[in-house]
Design a protein around this motif. Structure first.
Motif, mmCIF file in Angstrom:
data_model
loop_
_atom_site.group_PDB
_atom_site.id
_atom_site.type_symbol
_atom_site.label_atom_id
_atom_site.label_comp_id
_atom_site.label_asym_id
_atom_site.label_seq_id
_atom_site.Cartn_x
_atom_site.Cartn_y
_atom_site.Cartn_z
ATOM 1 N N GLY A 138 -39.986 -8.095 3.519
ATOM 2 C CA GLY A 138 -41.427 -7.904 3.646
ATOM 3 C C GLY A 138 -41.935 -6.975 2.558
ATOM 4 O O GLY A 138 -41.241 -6.695 1.568
ATOM 5 N N GLU A 139 -43.142 -6.485 2.791
ATOM 6 C CA GLU A 139 -43.829 -5.708 1.755
ATOM 7 C C GLU A 139 -43.517 -4.212 1.884
ATOM 8 O O GLU A 139 -42.937 -3.600 0.990
ATOM 9 C CB GLU A 139 -45.317 -5.995 1.988
ATOM 10 N N GLY A 140 -43.877 -3.669 3.025
ATOM 11 C CA GLY A 140 -43.669 -2.246 3.277
ATOM 12 C C GLY A 140 -44.030 -1.973 4.724
ATOM 13 O O GLY A 140 -44.748 -2.768 5.344
ATOM 14 N N PRO A 141 -43.528 -0.878 5.277
ATOM 15 C CA PRO A 141 -43.782 -0.596 6.694
ATOM 16 C C PRO A 141 -45.271 -0.421 6.998
ATOM 17 O O PRO A 141 -46.031 0.039 6.152
ATOM 18 C CB PRO A 141 -43.055 0.726 6.937
ATOM 19 N N GLY A 142 -45.647 -0.822 8.204
ATOM 20 C CA GLY A 142 -46.990 -0.546 8.714
ATOM 21 C C GLY A 142 -46.911 0.638 9.669
ATOM 22 O O GLY A 142 -45.882 1.341 9.719
ATOM 23 N N GLU A 145 -44.028 0.521 12.344
ATOM 24 C CA GLU A 145 -42.726 0.662 11.691
ATOM 25 C C GLU A 145 -42.511 2.109 11.261
ATOM 26 O O GLU A 145 -41.401 2.648 11.378
ATOM 27 C CB GLU A 145 -42.650 -0.260 10.464
ATOM 28 N N PRO A 151 -38.105 -2.016 10.690
ATOM 29 C CA PRO A 151 -39.011 -2.977 10.049
ATOM 30 C C PRO A 151 -39.540 -4.017 11.033
ATOM 31 O O PRO A 151 -38.858 -4.380 11.997
ATOM 32 C CB PRO A 151 -38.112 -3.659 9.003
ATOM 33 N N PHE A 152 -40.728 -4.461 10.793
ATOM 34 C CA PHE A 152 -41.341 -5.579 11.531
ATOM 35 C C PHE A 152 -41.221 -5.434 13.055
ATOM 36 O O PHE A 152 -40.601 -6.263 13.720
ATOM 37 C CB PHE A 152 -40.748 -6.926 11.065
ATOM 38 N N ASN A 178 -37.759 -4.286 3.553
ATOM 39 C CA ASN A 178 -39.019 -4.309 2.815
ATOM 40 C C ASN A 178 -38.817 -3.912 1.363
ATOM 41 O O ASN A 178 -37.805 -3.296 1.021
ATOM 42 C CB ASN A 178 -40.000 -3.319 3.446
ATOM 43 N N HIS A 252 -46.713 -14.291 4.572
ATOM 44 C CA HIS A 252 -46.390 -13.126 5.405
ATOM 45 C C HIS A 252 -46.884 -13.376 6.837
ATOM 46 O O HIS A 252 -47.971 -13.943 7.020
ATOM 47 C CB HIS A 252 -47.085 -11.903 4.798
HETATM 48 N N1 URA Z 1 -45.241 -5.773 7.198
HETATM 49 C C1 URA Z 1 -44.236 -5.664 6.306
HETATM 50 O O1 URA Z 1 -44.323 -6.175 5.208
HETATM 51 N N2 URA Z 1 -43.152 -5.027 6.676
HETATM 52 C C2 URA Z 1 -42.993 -4.489 7.866
HETATM 53 O O2 URA Z 1 -41.944 -3.915 8.126
HETATM 54 C C3 URA Z 1 -44.055 -4.615 8.783
HETATM 55 C C4 URA Z 1 -45.160 -5.268 8.445
#
Ligand code: URA
Length: 287
Positions: A138-142, A145, A151-152, A178, A252
């Motif tokens: 994925g992109e990065g934690p929200g 997370e 993650p996710f 991520n 995504h």
């Molecule tokens: N979106 C992401 O790209 N990564 C995550 O871990 C959560 C949401």
């Protein structure tokens, strides 16, 4: 003046070339035996004889040609690399001897290498099977997370879990991580310097896990790994090559929450991944 062929001969040649094309033959060599003053190696004599023999074989009817062509397996697809030319972000990624996931986590430490550390709660390293055949990036934690350090796990994460289960897998079977390990403020996209700082750890994770297939969730992951400025719609759903591994970029899950109509496209992409890994969708429970 170039010599022109009589119409009927030209038509015959075209027809025969199409026939060869149907059979998957695309390369033709010029018959050099007729060149004056040239020695004739034995191997070429054979080729010439074969060419002469085929000339005598009448061209099969169109239906027969189609049937023959249908039986010939198509050549393996060429997997393109779409990285922009120039130095790679990953050239700098050192290969660490006897690397392991705990070692990578230890090297990240209580990271302050980029500005994202200022707003983060927890570093979200990654989660799942360290020997997974399939890695989701994925992109990065929200926000969720960042709190849990996993993650996710938010809304998009729940959808990703459903997608994984629809593929006949559990979250524990795959690995999820991520591009950046710390939450960008207001969930903005990670900036180039943040990606550059964090991505060597992602490369090490992938190298250690050594999966068969990488699935990039969204444009940030796809563009980072593929080092391309192309829009994701240009290569989504196609098998691509990344450092000797197969890579599939898809939308995504957060995008799917906003655009549920795109779920069908993602499911098609995941079905390609399933076919590659020999997975079958679980049978629906009868009510
Ligand atoms: N979106 C992401 O790209 N990564 C995550 O871990 C959560 C949401």
């Amino acid at each position: 003046m170039p010599e022109t062929l009589p119409g009927s001969l030209q038509q015959k040649i075209e027809e025969r070339l199409r026939y060869y094309q149907d059979l998957g033959i695309q390369l033709f060599y010029r018959n050099r035996l007729t060149e004056p003053g040239r020695e004739q190696p034995a191997s070429e004599v054979k080729v010439e004889q074969r060419i002469e023999r085929t000339e005598e074989i009448p061209l099969p009817k169109r239906e027969v040609r189609a049937a023959i062509a249908a039986k010939i397996p198509s050549s393996p697809p060429v997997i393109p690399i779409i990285a922009a030319p120039g130095p790679s972000l990953f050239d700098a990624a050192d290969k660490v001897q006897d690397d392991t996931l705990p070692k990578i986590r230890e090297d990240i430490g209580d990271c302050t290498r980029c500005k994202l550390h200022k707003g983060r709660n927890k570093i979200v390293f990654g989660d799942g099977n360290p020997k997974a055949e399939l890695v989701f990036i994925g992109e990065g934690p929200g926000a969720d997370e960042d709190i849990q350090g996993l993650p996710f796990v938010g809304r998009a994460g729940k959808l990703l879990t459903q997608m994984i289960e629809a593929m006949g897998l559990q979250r524990k079977d795959v690995y999820i991580c991520n591009v950046v390990k710390c939450r960008p403020p207001q969930n903005r996209a990670p900036e180039p310097d943040e990606v550059e700082t964090c991505s060597p750890y992602l490369i090490r994770q992938i190298d250690v896990i050594n999966p068969k297939v990488l699935v990039c969730l969204g444009a940030v992951a796809a563009k980072t790994l593929l080092e391309t400025t192309k829009g994701i719609t240009q290569f989504r759903g196609q098998w691509l090559e990344w450092r000797g591994r197969k890579l599939m970029a898809t939308y995504h899950p957060a995008y799917l929450l906003r655009n549920p109509a795109a779920k069908g496209e993602v499911w098609k992409d995941l079905q390609k991944v399933m076919a590659e890994l020999g997975l079958q969708a679980p049978k629906k429970k009868s009510s």
